[in-house]
Write a protein that holds these residues in place. Structure first.
Motif, PDB file in Angstrom:
ATOM      1  N   PRO A 110       0.921  -1.343   0.061  1.00 51.89           N
ATOM      2  CA  PRO A 110      -0.137  -0.090  -0.168  1.00 51.89           C
ATOM      3  C   PRO A 110       0.893   1.357   0.184  1.00 51.89           C
ATOM      4  O   PRO A 110       0.191   2.406  -0.154  1.00 51.89           O
ATOM      5  CB  PRO A 110      -0.952  -0.203   1.287  1.00 51.89           C
ATOM      6  N   ASP A 111       2.348   1.179   0.282  1.00 48.79           N
ATOM      7  CA  ASP A 111       3.030   2.400   0.187  1.00 48.79           C
ATOM      8  C   ASP A 111       4.059   2.582  -1.037  1.00 48.79           C
ATOM      9  O   ASP A 111       4.501   3.495  -1.048  1.00 48.79           O
ATOM     10  CB  ASP A 111       3.811   2.429   1.473  1.00 48.79           C
ATOM     11  N   GLU A 112       3.928   1.481  -1.898  1.00 46.96           N
ATOM     12  CA  GLU A 112       5.116   1.398  -2.894  1.00 46.96           C
ATOM     13  C   GLU A 112       4.349   1.563  -4.203  1.00 46.96           C
ATOM     14  O   GLU A 112       3.329   1.783  -4.730  1.00 46.96           O
ATOM     15  CB  GLU A 112       5.476  -0.115  -2.784  1.00 46.96           C
ATOM     16  N   LEU A 113       5.347   1.881  -5.235  1.00 46.98           N
ATOM     17  CA  LEU A 113       4.949   2.193  -6.578  1.00 46.98           C
ATOM     18  C   LEU A 113       5.772   1.084  -7.494  1.00 46.98           C
ATOM     19  O   LEU A 113       6.832   0.727  -7.186  1.00 46.98           O
ATOM     20  CB  LEU A 113       5.503   3.519  -7.042  1.00 46.98           C
ATOM     21  N   GLY A 114       5.117   0.440  -8.318  1.00 46.34           N
ATOM     22  CA  GLY A 114       5.569  -0.497  -9.374  1.00 46.34           C
ATOM     23  C   GLY A 114       5.823   0.179 -10.832  1.00 46.34           C
ATOM     24  O   GLY A 114       5.160   1.111 -11.057  1.00 46.34           O
ATOM     25  N   ILE A 115       6.631  -0.105 -11.478  1.00 46.41           N
ATOM     26  CA  ILE A 115       6.884   0.144 -12.843  1.00 46.41           C
ATOM     27  C   ILE A 115       6.060  -0.383 -13.878  1.00 46.41           C
ATOM     28  O   ILE A 115       5.727  -1.456 -13.880  1.00 46.41           O
ATOM     29  CB  ILE A 115       8.411   0.317 -13.232  1.00 46.41           C
ATOM     30  N   TYR A 116       5.364   0.417 -14.665  1.00 42.63           N
ATOM     31  CA  TYR A 116       4.201  -0.195 -15.539  1.00 42.63           C
ATOM     32  C   TYR A 116       4.459   0.480 -16.855  1.00 42.63           C
ATOM     33  O   TYR A 116       4.969   1.692 -17.088  1.00 42.63           O
ATOM     34  CB  TYR A 116       2.924   0.248 -15.000  1.00 42.63           C
ATOM     35  N   HIS A 117       3.963  -0.150 -18.072  1.00 36.30           N
ATOM     36  CA  HIS A 117       3.636   0.510 -19.411  1.00 36.30           C
ATOM     37  C   HIS A 117       2.099   0.294 -19.445  1.00 36.30           C
ATOM     38  O   HIS A 117       1.516  -0.727 -19.825  1.00 36.30           O
ATOM     39  CB  HIS A 117       4.484  -0.327 -20.515  1.00 36.30           C
ATOM     40  N   SER A 118       1.345   1.356 -19.490  1.00 32.81           N
ATOM     41  CA  SER A 118      -0.099   1.341 -18.972  1.00 32.81           C
ATOM     42  C   SER A 118      -0.457   0.703 -17.861  1.00 32.81           C
ATOM     43  O   SER A 118       0.073   0.899 -16.814  1.00 32.81           O
ATOM     44  CB  SER A 118      -0.692   1.264 -20.385  1.00 32.81           C
ATOM     45  N   ASP A 119      -1.106  -0.264 -18.121  1.00 35.26           N
ATOM     46  CA  ASP A 119      -1.519  -1.263 -17.093  1.00 35.26           C
ATOM     47  C   ASP A 119      -0.978  -2.443 -16.911  1.00 35.26           C
ATOM     48  O   ASP A 119      -1.228  -3.541 -15.984  1.00 35.26           O
ATOM     49  CB  ASP A 119      -3.258  -1.546 -17.116  1.00 35.26           C
ATOM     50  N   GLN A 122       5.810  -4.154 -15.102  1.00 36.78           N
ATOM     51  CA  GLN A 122       7.024  -4.504 -15.636  1.00 36.78           C
ATOM     52  C   GLN A 122       8.021  -5.331 -14.545  1.00 36.78           C
ATOM     53  O   GLN A 122       8.869  -5.662 -14.974  1.00 36.78           O
ATOM     54  CB  GLN A 122       7.808  -3.311 -16.071  1.00 36.78           C
ATOM     55  N   HIS A 123       7.310  -6.068 -13.313  1.00 38.32           N
ATOM     56  CA  HIS A 123       7.844  -6.807 -12.484  1.00 38.32           C
ATOM     57  C   HIS A 123       9.423  -6.007 -11.942  1.00 38.32           C
ATOM     58  O   HIS A 123      10.366  -6.719 -11.839  1.00 38.32           O
ATOM     59  CB  HIS A 123       8.283  -8.074 -13.186  1.00 38.32           C
ATOM     60  N   ILE A 124       9.167  -4.669 -11.801  1.00 36.79           N
ATOM     61  CA  ILE A 124      10.261  -4.010 -11.098  1.00 36.79           C
ATOM     62  C   ILE A 124       9.771  -2.929 -10.218  1.00 36.79           C
ATOM     63  O   ILE A 124       8.573  -2.193 -10.796  1.00 36.79           O
ATOM     64  CB  ILE A 124      11.359  -3.435 -12.074  1.00 36.79           C
ATOM     65  N   ARG A 125      10.259  -2.608  -8.915  1.00 37.40           N
ATOM     66  CA  ARG A 125       9.548  -1.537  -8.393  1.00 37.40           C
ATOM     67  C   ARG A 125      10.364  -0.283  -8.564  1.00 37.40           C
ATOM     68  O   ARG A 125      11.722  -0.410  -8.751  1.00 37.40           O
ATOM     69  CB  ARG A 125       9.616  -2.043  -6.732  1.00 37.40           C
ATOM     70  N   LEU A 126       9.836   0.909  -8.037  1.00 35.22           N
ATOM     71  CA  LEU A 126      10.825   1.870  -7.998  1.00 35.22           C
ATOM     72  C   LEU A 126      11.839   1.797  -7.160  1.00 35.22           C
ATOM     73  O   LEU A 126      12.906   2.444  -7.697  1.00 35.22           O
ATOM     74  CB  LEU A 126       9.600   3.142  -7.647  1.00 35.22           C
ATOM     75  N   GLN A 127      11.947   1.265  -5.820  1.00 41.59           N
ATOM     76  CA  GLN A 127      12.954   1.207  -5.024  1.00 41.59           C
ATOM     77  C   GLN A 127      14.060   0.234  -5.953  1.00 41.59           C
ATOM     78  O   GLN A 127      15.249   0.675  -5.570  1.00 41.59           O
ATOM     79  CB  GLN A 127      12.760   0.678  -3.921  1.00 41.59           C
ATOM     80  N   ASP A 128      13.421  -0.549  -6.707  1.00 43.74           N
ATOM     81  CA  ASP A 128      14.658  -1.306  -7.219  1.00 43.74           C
ATOM     82  C   ASP A 128      15.316  -0.304  -8.315  1.00 43.74           C
ATOM     83  O   ASP A 128      16.628  -0.365  -8.337  1.00 43.74           O
ATOM     84  CB  ASP A 128      14.005  -2.403  -8.073  1.00 43.74           C
ATOM     85  N   VAL A 129      14.667   0.421  -9.039  1.00 40.48           N
ATOM     86  CA  VAL A 129      15.235   1.451 -10.056  1.00 40.48           C
ATOM     87  C   VAL A 129      16.319   2.532  -9.259  1.00 40.48           C
ATOM     88  O   VAL A 129      17.181   2.700  -9.624  1.00 40.48           O
ATOM     89  CB  VAL A 129      14.250   2.184 -10.775  1.00 40.48           C
ATOM     90  N   LEU A 130      15.692   2.858  -8.359  1.00 43.95           N
ATOM     91  CA  LEU A 130      16.364   4.029  -7.371  1.00 43.95           C
ATOM     92  C   LEU A 130      17.618   3.249  -6.965  1.00 43.95           C
ATOM     93  O   LEU A 130      18.817   3.999  -6.814  1.00 43.95           O
ATOM     94  CB  LEU A 130      15.553   4.613  -6.417  1.00 43.95           C
ATOM     95  N   ASP A 131      17.684   2.262  -6.290  1.00 45.93           N
ATOM     96  CA  ASP A 131      18.864   1.708  -5.787  1.00 45.93           C
ATOM     97  C   ASP A 131      19.909   1.361  -7.158  1.00 45.93           C
ATOM     98  O   ASP A 131      21.163   1.438  -6.887  1.00 45.93           O
ATOM     99  CB  ASP A 131      18.498   0.128  -5.345  1.00 45.93           C
ATOM    100  N   GLU A 163      -2.938  10.285  -3.388  1.00 45.03           N
ATOM    101  CA  GLU A 163      -2.267   9.135  -3.201  1.00 45.03           C
ATOM    102  C   GLU A 163      -1.010   8.832  -3.940  1.00 45.03           C
ATOM    103  O   GLU A 163      -0.035   8.396  -3.308  1.00 45.03           O
ATOM    104  CB  GLU A 163      -3.159   8.044  -3.462  1.00 45.03           C
ATOM    105  N   PHE A 164      -0.903   9.333  -4.966  1.00 46.17           N
ATOM    106  CA  PHE A 164       0.583   9.547  -5.578  1.00 46.17           C
ATOM    107  C   PHE A 164       1.615  10.217  -4.954  1.00 46.17           C
ATOM    108  O   PHE A 164       2.841   9.950  -4.687  1.00 46.17           O
ATOM    109  CB  PHE A 164       0.469   9.709  -7.180  1.00 46.17           C
ATOM    110  N   GLN A 165       1.195  11.525  -4.802  1.00 44.62           N
ATOM    111  CA  GLN A 165       2.150  12.325  -3.960  1.00 44.62           C
ATOM    112  C   GLN A 165       2.465  11.725  -2.207  1.00 44.62           C
ATOM    113  O   GLN A 165       3.644  11.714  -1.936  1.00 44.62           O
ATOM    114  CB  GLN A 165       1.680  13.645  -3.599  1.00 44.62           C
ATOM    115  N   ARG A 166       1.576  11.191  -1.784  1.00 42.44           N
ATOM    116  CA  ARG A 166       1.727  10.387  -0.710  1.00 42.44           C
ATOM    117  C   ARG A 166       2.957   9.362  -0.691  1.00 42.44           C
ATOM    118  O   ARG A 166       3.843   9.343  -0.029  1.00 42.44           O
ATOM    119  CB  ARG A 166       0.554   9.912   0.060  1.00 42.44           C
ATOM    120  N   ARG A 167       2.794   8.644  -1.862  1.00 43.27           N
ATOM    121  CA  ARG A 167       3.576   7.498  -1.984  1.00 43.27           C
ATOM    122  C   ARG A 167       4.981   8.156  -2.485  1.00 43.27           C
ATOM    123  O   ARG A 167       6.161   7.423  -1.878  1.00 43.27           O
ATOM    124  CB  ARG A 167       3.329   6.565  -2.976  1.00 43.27           C
ATOM    125  N   VAL A 168       4.972   9.366  -3.251  1.00 40.14           N
ATOM    126  CA  VAL A 168       6.216   9.669  -3.482  1.00 40.14           C
ATOM    127  C   VAL A 168       6.941  10.323  -2.182  1.00 40.14           C
ATOM    128  O   VAL A 168       8.254   9.852  -1.740  1.00 40.14           O
ATOM    129  CB  VAL A 168       6.370  10.897  -4.487  1.00 40.14           C
TER     130      VAL A 168
END
Length: 319
Positions: A110-119, A122-131, A163-168
């Motif tokens: 509920p606090d995280e963001l996943g990487i998507y192409h539309s819906d 892509q089986h990678i999370r934002l924290q993976d990209v940032l790391d 909600e997007f702002q909260r997760r950022v």
């Protein structure tokens, strides 16, 4: 003084060997001996920004990038959403410095963001990209990255603005990524080194660099991804060339130029990318090989198929 091939092989790829080769042959040969890619101009692709004067504004650069940067696997949305073969770490090693990161909510987190192409997740999370970005910058402190962070607003995991702002916020402070970013205004390269410059493609009240797919106070963007007519890929190529020309003719322009080389419009990204590169991009850049230009951000699909274009864009900063 030359180096015999047997001596080069005897020295090997260790630190001592690389240093010896570098001392005798110079930086491009040292990069080659260490297994690092170099451009036709002799610039190591993993550290090309480190060779530039830190007083340069990011607005003065040509910055190769990728479109839908994490969309590597056609199983995650079919070939329609397949735009890259290299993962983020290899893109950065090869000289890419702009990432197009598109997020929806992550199911079950509920606090995280996943990487998507539309819906399509892509089986990678934002924290993976940032790391991955943090690890690259730690190893290459002379570099900076520019990241479009987009609220994709698609499918069952779509998020509203609040909600997007909260997760950022959760990523910045709850997960400790705030110090990775530069947030406000176009910096000099020196001020941005070691940082990710955040380009906010989401509603926010924070005064960030706000993305535009057209024009605003920050950007002048060409992102035509669909046209009508009898020659849509030819039309796309003409839009690309016109944006290159506009950037070249306006070196003091106060906005960041963005010129997407990608196109959808009923074609698989792999097909459209090859056609636009062959018909417009490579001929344009090849004819101007010795000409410095600030073309701004230039995102593309499948740079592994177009390494010549990627490296020509890097070299634009050094002519």
């Amino acid at each position: 003084m030359g180096i015999a091939r047997r001596d080069l092989l005897r020295w090997g790829a260790g630190a001592g060997g690389a240093a010896a080769v570098g001392a005798l042959l110079g930086a491009p040969a040292a990069a080659w001996a260490a297994g690092r890619a170099t451009t036709p101009g002799g610039v190591a692709t993993d550290s090309w920004m480190g060779r530039l004067d830190g007083s340069l504004s990011l607005l003065d650069l040509t910055v190769p990038g990728t479109h839908d940067s994490c969309c590597q696997n056609p199983w995650y949305g079919t070939e329609w959403s397949h735009t890259q073969n290299w993962g983020i770490p290899q893109q950065l090693q090869e000289g890419v410095r702009f990432l197009d990161i598109r997020c929806n909510g992550l199911q079950g987190a509920p606090d995280e963001l996943g990487i998507y192409h539309s819906d399509a997740y892509q089986h990678i999370r934002l924290q993976d990209v940032l790391d991955q970005c943090r690890a690259f910058l730690a190893a290459h402190p002379g570099e900076t990255l520019l990241m479009r962070l987009r609220n994709e607003r698609a499918g069952g995991q779509a998020l509203d603005d609040q909600e997007f702002q909260r997760r950022v916020d959760h990523y910045l402070d709850g997960l400790g990524y705030r110090d990775l970013f530069h947030f406000y205004g176009w910096p000099t390269l020196g001020a941005a080194r070691g940082k990710v410059v955040l380009l906010a493609d989401f509603a926010n009240p924070w005064g960030l660099i706000d993305w535009s797919s057209g024009q605003n106070a920050w950007f002048d963007t060409q992102d035509v991804w669909q046209t009508g007519g009898t020659d849509p890929l030819g039309d796309k190529g003409r839009y690309v060339v016109a944006q290159f020309d506009k950037a070249f003719s306006n070196p003091g322009y106060p906005r960041m130029f963005v010129n997407f080389l990608s196109y959808a419009g009923g074609y698989w990204p792999r097909t459209s990318s090859q056609a636009v590169m062959d018909r417009a991009v490579y001929p344009y850049l090849s004819a101007r090989t010795g000409q410095r230009a600030r073309f701004g951000i230039v995102p593309m699909d499948f740079p592994d198929f177009h390494v010549n274009v990627l490296q020509m864009l890097i070299d634009k900063n050094f002519v």
